[in-house]
Enzyme design. Structure first.
Site, PDB file in Angstrom:
ATOM      1  N   HIS A  87       0.757  -1.090  -0.041  1.00  0.00           N
ATOM      2  CA  HIS A  87      -0.013   0.069  -0.044  1.00  0.00           C
ATOM      3  C   HIS A  87       0.875   1.151   0.147  1.00  0.00           C
ATOM      4  O   HIS A  87       1.557   1.593   0.922  1.00  0.00           O
ATOM      5  CB  HIS A  87      -1.029  -0.121   1.187  1.00  0.00           C
ATOM      6  CG  HIS A  87      -1.706   1.356   1.365  1.00  0.00           C
ATOM      7  ND1 HIS A  87      -2.655   1.560   0.353  1.00  0.00           N
ATOM      8  CD2 HIS A  87      -1.841   2.296   2.046  1.00  0.00           C
ATOM      9  CE1 HIS A  87      -3.213   2.745   0.604  1.00  0.00           C
ATOM     10  NE2 HIS A  87      -2.667   3.178   1.598  1.00  0.00           N
ATOM     11  N   ASP A  89       0.995   5.117  -0.447  1.00  0.00           N
ATOM     12  CA  ASP A  89       0.179   6.234  -0.129  1.00  0.00           C
ATOM     13  C   ASP A  89       1.229   7.114  -1.083  1.00  0.00           C
ATOM     14  O   ASP A  89       2.232   7.264  -1.378  1.00  0.00           O
ATOM     15  CB  ASP A  89       0.249   6.976   1.013  1.00  0.00           C
ATOM     16  CG  ASP A  89      -0.690   6.180   1.944  1.00  0.00           C
ATOM     17  OD1 ASP A  89      -1.508   5.986   1.543  1.00  0.00           O
ATOM     18  OD2 ASP A  89      -0.215   5.607   3.122  1.00  0.00           O
ATOM     19  N   ASP A 211      -7.678   1.642   1.786  1.00  0.00           N
ATOM     20  CA  ASP A 211      -7.362   2.555   2.879  1.00  0.00           C
ATOM     21  C   ASP A 211      -8.208   3.653   3.129  1.00  0.00           C
ATOM     22  O   ASP A 211      -8.344   4.065   4.132  1.00  0.00           O
ATOM     23  CB  ASP A 211      -5.927   3.068   3.024  1.00  0.00           C
ATOM     24  CG  ASP A 211      -5.521   3.684   4.025  1.00  0.00           C
ATOM     25  OD1 ASP A 211      -6.003   3.032   5.052  1.00  0.00           O
ATOM     26  OD2 ASP A 211      -4.315   4.365   4.143  1.00  0.00           O
ATOM     27  N   HIS A 455      -6.070   9.586  -0.930  1.00  0.00           N
ATOM     28  CA  HIS A 455      -6.819   9.691   0.402  1.00  0.00           C
ATOM     29  C   HIS A 455      -5.753  10.302   1.558  1.00  0.00           C
ATOM     30  O   HIS A 455      -6.678  10.099   2.744  1.00  0.00           O
ATOM     31  CB  HIS A 455      -7.208   8.269   0.825  1.00  0.00           C
ATOM     32  CG  HIS A 455      -6.271   7.199   0.848  1.00  0.00           C
ATOM     33  ND1 HIS A 455      -6.090   6.627  -0.325  1.00  0.00           N
ATOM     34  CD2 HIS A 455      -5.469   6.833   1.823  1.00  0.00           C
ATOM     35  CE1 HIS A 455      -4.851   5.774   0.184  1.00  0.00           C
ATOM     36  NE2 HIS A 455      -4.602   5.760   1.473  1.00  0.00           N
TER      37      HIS A 455
HETATM   38 ZN   LIG Z   1      -3.247   5.073   2.485  1.00  0.00          ZN
END
Ligand SMILES: [Zn+2]
Length: 1029
Positions: A87, A89, A211, A455
């Site tokens: 994951h 970001d 997420d 996000h």
């Molecule tokens: Zn995230």
């Protein structure tokens, strides 16, 4: 710079594409925030073995991606799909570049380039291994840096389904605070890149929204409209999750739209967040034991295998089918992918070895699309879901409803970015821009907007240094795209050397082009709407006598309106312009207006129209402000709004500002949770500011403004215009004081006598409305320990309430949190400044400052009061507000004219139909997206042949919502709902929801009819005729 289509075919139409250029994100060397638990570590580089593997593995092969590449499950067993993923970001604790390059590892150990390096290396070693890649921004940046050999190897992995894309947009967008237009755009961007690079095998078929902090129905609808088979996520209200685990409802069929047919989409909730099972994190960032299988006293195979089998057996009790999906990964994992894969290889081997002893657990590498494929084959039934997953709460005191409002100026800037992006895209098409730099500038803005949807970007949940980096990046991209806009306008008007500058600080009445004088300033208005529009235009100016003329030299009525002193008093604001010149303009697509200063004195002294309202000035103690369409009364003893009258309805509407005090705790346990960037947790009830407000009244001929001074840091303009059916509230909040060591969250509240019976309505990402009921949820009884915060919902476009007679709607200008805590009452949170972190990872208090004090924010809310029985057209009004005229400024001695023959008209569009996108798709292709904004009512039809012709169309075809897949190729999983009676005898699919439009220039105009049901969006690609240059 264009690159030739690399054999990428869409049906029979060859699609050349833009090459992708990367925004330089350097210069984000901000002081690092506090350090994290991770330590700096050394990096492996590519090995000789890797190169050998390439040579062995990059032979040309048959394409076997898709379900043909899925692993075979075993009957009568629990089939465990291990899904390796990372994951990543697109900015959070570090900037996007710091994450990509792996710098500032003392903040967080993370380097995405190394993840992709080592994952590809490890995938090549064994054809059974799988990995899913989600964020296309990172992938595209990495891929562009690879040698041809590596690129060939990656293509092979994708073609064989070993490296699979999930989600696939530029970033994993938020779902509460984003606008659907921007979400569609960033999927267009990501999926277009993947198609260009990998062809059909690059197209994701599942959403992977693991997420985001709550999930919107509109996002599910967008996935369905892109022909995705399903979506997966990992966060829902903890009470809901617990109940769904017990009742086998972790996976469901989400009816993602009330208005669109075939909008059902499979939705799966993950079991253990998006992490590997406890104890099985085989990553360099983890401390779990590896699988030790050699001759060693430490050999742990038996124990580890038993633990894993226990885990999956337990997990499978919460799911309906014989398949379960176990994600193997977490934030920024797989930096040294050999460690992960080596241990997973062993885990798979030893767990499956147990089958010879009667174990019924079968584990293999897989992907979410393969998992969903197996579920689809099973033809089981699934529970139904109709509303959304907001608000998200993770324990009884943690409602994640603060981020709906966090960083209000950034949320506004991101909407400005969208507004400008839509404007420049249209101008690029109209001017047929082909200059490489212009298209690159447009592409950079597209990428910046994609990143902003992340996000931890638009949500405001990133560290301050990262937020500043996002602002820097978006600002730079906007400035770049101003060049494209200028080049387009120079060819679309006869002002071939016009400056066509944009002013990004018009919200505080500042514009460089009018700062010294507005004399001989040409204002070019661009209307991103399909329909011609009439709007009031405001230009920062001095208090002089102006003449505004249109292109034909006709005078346009104008007046000069004072800017409130609270705005003039803003520190660091240049104070040359203390007024705004307001005129009413009607614009088809582009129109020019020239401003001149007349030497003659003003015919009306200013104090005759602008004066302070004394409290005892009128016997009635009322101030009445009215136009032909609206009437407001103010109580002059309190200074507050009392009644609103419009659309034949009168209602007592009081508006006030209020303060919630942010809870400050040590976050040690749930009840000590602080209010922070994610969480809104007030202490006690709201404090309504009911001090007597000072009023000033500007009684212009077409503009009426009441300026309210609330306190030293809150003020407001309440405004009505002649012929406009709305009341505008322009608020100014900040610096929020914190001298008392209390963080504060500021709301505005509208109270009426409308008996709304606990119900109110909020939009989903700016599109469909959802009915909310105070203290209620669709599927479960919520824990309302936080009764205020737990009733907050995201408001991206509108919030409303009604009874049988009357309806009040508030339209906002950025995403905010909102609620109706009492019948007849609506509130929106405008700004927040807090002194504690809420311990959900960001590690900083949300305490935005500027010029050494708290950040000041300004914005607008529009109020509409109408009859509840009438058909609301608020969505269309909201779109018109979002996409109002963009103003470009030039110095000019004369008025310029528009080259009208270059501009197609949209006269055939029905009133409710608007352009959602008109943009260059490739060198000689245009993407056009149209939407019917009617929420109910009739189907509309219109003919786009005239438009097609004026855009030099040769062919036109229809695609999925993102623009990258032929609509006729849609074949999407259909699942059966519980209680629907019969189980189908074979797997079912959804196909194109209507007959796709496909036509060419030799065909009769009747082939170009577009029909839209209420709320429908349709997307087309227009292939332009070859024009030799
Ligand atoms: Zn995230």
């Amino acid at each position: 710079m264009f690159i030739a289509s690399s054999g990428t075919l869409l049906g029979s139409k060859e699609l050349p594409h833009f090459s992708f250029h990367f925004i330089r994100l350097n210069g984000s060397d901000k002081t690092p925030p506090r350090s994290s638990a991770f330590t700096e570590m050394e990096y492996f580089s590519g090995s000789l073995a890797f190169i050998t593997l390439f040579l062995l593995n990059t032979a040309i092969c048959e394409t076997t991606c898709g379900f043909a590449a899925c692993p075979a499950p075993k009957l009568n067993m629990i089939n465990v799909h291990l899904v390796p993923h990372s994951h990543d970001d697109v900015g959070w604790l570090k900037t996007v570049d710091q994450y990509y390059y792996g710098s500032q590892n003392k903040i967080q150990h993370a380097g995405v380039q190394y993840i992709l390096d080592t994952v590809v290396e490890e995938l090549l070693k064994d054809s059974k291994r799988r990995f899913i890649q989600v964020e296309t921004f990172f992938f595209a940046k990495w891929y562009s840096e690879q040698s041809e050999t590596v690129q060939r190897a990656v293509k092979k992995l994708v073609a064989e389904g070993r490296l699979e894309f999930a989600g696939g947009a530029w970033s994993m967008n938020d779902e509460a605070t984003v606008h659907y237009q921007s979400v569609i755009d960033q999927f267009n961007l990501g999926l277009r890149y993947l198609k260009e690079t990998f062809g059909d095998c690059g197209r994701p078929t599942v959403g992977w929204q693991i997420d985001p902090f709550g999930h919107s129905r509109e996002m599910a609808s967008i996935f369905a409209q892109m022909a995705f088979n399903g979506e997966f996520f990992a966060r829902m209200d903890y009470v809901d999750k617990k109940k769904r685990m017990l009742e086998l409802e972790m996976e469901m069929i989400w009816q993602s739209s009330e208005s669109l047919k075939s909008s059902n989409i499979f939705t799966g909730m993950l079991y253990n967040h998006y992490s590997a099972p406890p104890g099985f994190c085989f990553d360099i960032n983890c401390e779990d034991a590896p699988i030790i299988d050699g001759e060693s006293y430490d050999n742990n195979v038996d124990a580890r295998v038993s633990d894993f089998i226990d885990y999956v057996k337990n997990m499978s009790k919460s799911y309906r089918s014989t398949h379960i999906m176990v994600p193997m990964g977490d934030d920024f994992q797989y930096e040294d992918a050999a460690v992960n894969f080596k241990n997973m290889d062993k885990l798979i081997k030893y767990v499956n070895d147990r089958q010879s002893e009667g174990s019924q657990v079968n584990v293999f590498y897989s992907t979410p699309s393969c998992y969903l494929y197996e579920l689809h084959q099973l033809r089981q039934t699934w529970p139904n879901k109709t509303e959304d997953f907001f608000p998200y709460s993770s324990d009884s005191h943690s409602y994640w409803t603060g981020y709906f409002t966090s960083r209000p100026t950034q949320k506004r800037f991101h909407r400005d970015g969208n507004h400008f992006f839509q404007t420049v895209k249209q101008l690029s098409v109209l001017a047929n821009l082909s200059d490489t730099q212009d298209l690159e500038d447009l592409d950079n803005l597209s990428q910046a907007m994609g990143i902003m949807q992340h996000h931890d970007a638009v949500t405001g949940t990133e560290k301050q240094a990262v937020a500043s980096d996002y602002d820097r990046m978006l600002y730079k991209a906007i400035v770049g795209a101003e060049n494209s806009a200028r080049d387009a306008l120079r060819s679309l008007t006869n002002l071939t050397s016009g400056e066509f500058e944009s002013c990004l600080e018009l919200n505080i009445s500042v514009c460089a082009l009018t700062q010294n004088t507005a004399n001989n300033v040409l204002v070019t208005l661009v209307n991103p709407l399909a329909h011609s529009s009439t709007q009031y235009v405001r230009i920062p100016a001095k208090n002089e006598n102006y003449l505004v003329t249109d292109e034909k030299g006709r005078e346009v009525f104008s007046e000069v309106v004072p800017v409130p002193w609270q705005v003039l008093a803003l520190e660091h604001r240049p104070n040359d312009t203390q007024h705004e010149l307001v005129f009413k303009a009607s614009v088809d697509k582009i129109a020019n207006f020239l401003i001149r200063v007349l030497p003659s004195p003003k015919n009306m002294a200013e104090d005759q129209v602008y004066f302070p309202v004394e409290r005892d000035q009128q016997e009635s103690q009322e101030l009445t402000v009215e136009t032909s369409l609206a009437k407001l009364t103010f109580d002059t003893t309190t200074g507050g709004l009392k009644t609103v009258e419009m659309n034949g309805i009168t209602e007592n509407i009081e508006q006030s500002f209020g303060i919630y005090k942010g809870y400050r705790g040590n976050n040690g346990e749930s009840k000590n949770r602080s209010s922070g960037a994610y969480v809104f947790r007030p202490v006690g009830d709201i404090e309504i500011l009911n001090n007597k407000l000072e009023l000033s009244f500007y009684n212009g001929s077409r503009v009426k403004e009441v300026h309210q001074h609330v306190n030293e840091w809150i003020s407001q303009v309440i405004r009505i215009y002649e012929d406009v059916n709305r009341v505008e509230f322009e608020w100014l909040v900040g610096p929020i004081p914190t001298d008392d060591e209390v963080g504060k969250e500021i709301v505005t509240r509208f109270s009426s006598n409308i008996s709304s019976m606990g119900k109110f309505y909020t939009d989903s990402n700016g599109r469909e409305l959802l009915e909310r009921e105070r203290n209620q949820r669709e599927h479960f009884v919520p824990d309302m320990s936080e009764a205020i915060s737990g009733n907050y919902y995201p408001v991206t476009g509108q919030i409303s309430l009604q009874d049988e007679q009357k309806r009040i709607t508030l339209l906002n200008d950025r995403a905010q949190g909102g609620s109706s805590l009492k019948d007849g009452e609506l509130e929106l949170m405008l700004h927040r400044r807090l002194l504690n972190d809420d311990a959900f990872g960001v590690g900083e208090a949300l305490n935005e400052t500027q010029y050494g004090t708290g950040l000041i924010a300004r914005g607008k809310i529009s109020l509409i009061l109408d009859a509840a029985s009438g058909k609301p057209n608020q969505r269309l009004v909201q779109h018109q507000l979002d996409q109002h005229f963009w103003k470009f400024f030039s110095k000019s001695n004369g008025v310029a004219s528009v080259n009208r023959h270059l501009i197609p008209d949209f006269y055939d569009f029905p009133k409710s139909v608007e352009l959602l996108s008109l943009e260059p798709y490739s060198k000689d292709q245009i993407l056009m997206r149209v939407e019917n904004f009617n929420t109910e009512g009739n189907v509309v039809s219109f003919n786009i042949y005239p438009l097609f012709e004026s855009l030099d169309g040769d062919q036109i075809w229809e695609t999925t919502l993102d623009g990258n897949m032929l609509l006729e190729d849609v074949k999407r999983f259909k699942f059966t709902q519980d209680g629907s009676g019969t189980i189908p005898s074979s797997a079912e699919y959804y196909y194109a929801p209507h007959n796709p439009l496909s036509a060419n220039s030799t065909m009769n105009a009747s082939a170009f009819v577009v029909t839209l049901v209420p709320m429908q969006i349709r997307t087309f690609i227009i292939q332009q005729k070859y024009i030799s240059s």
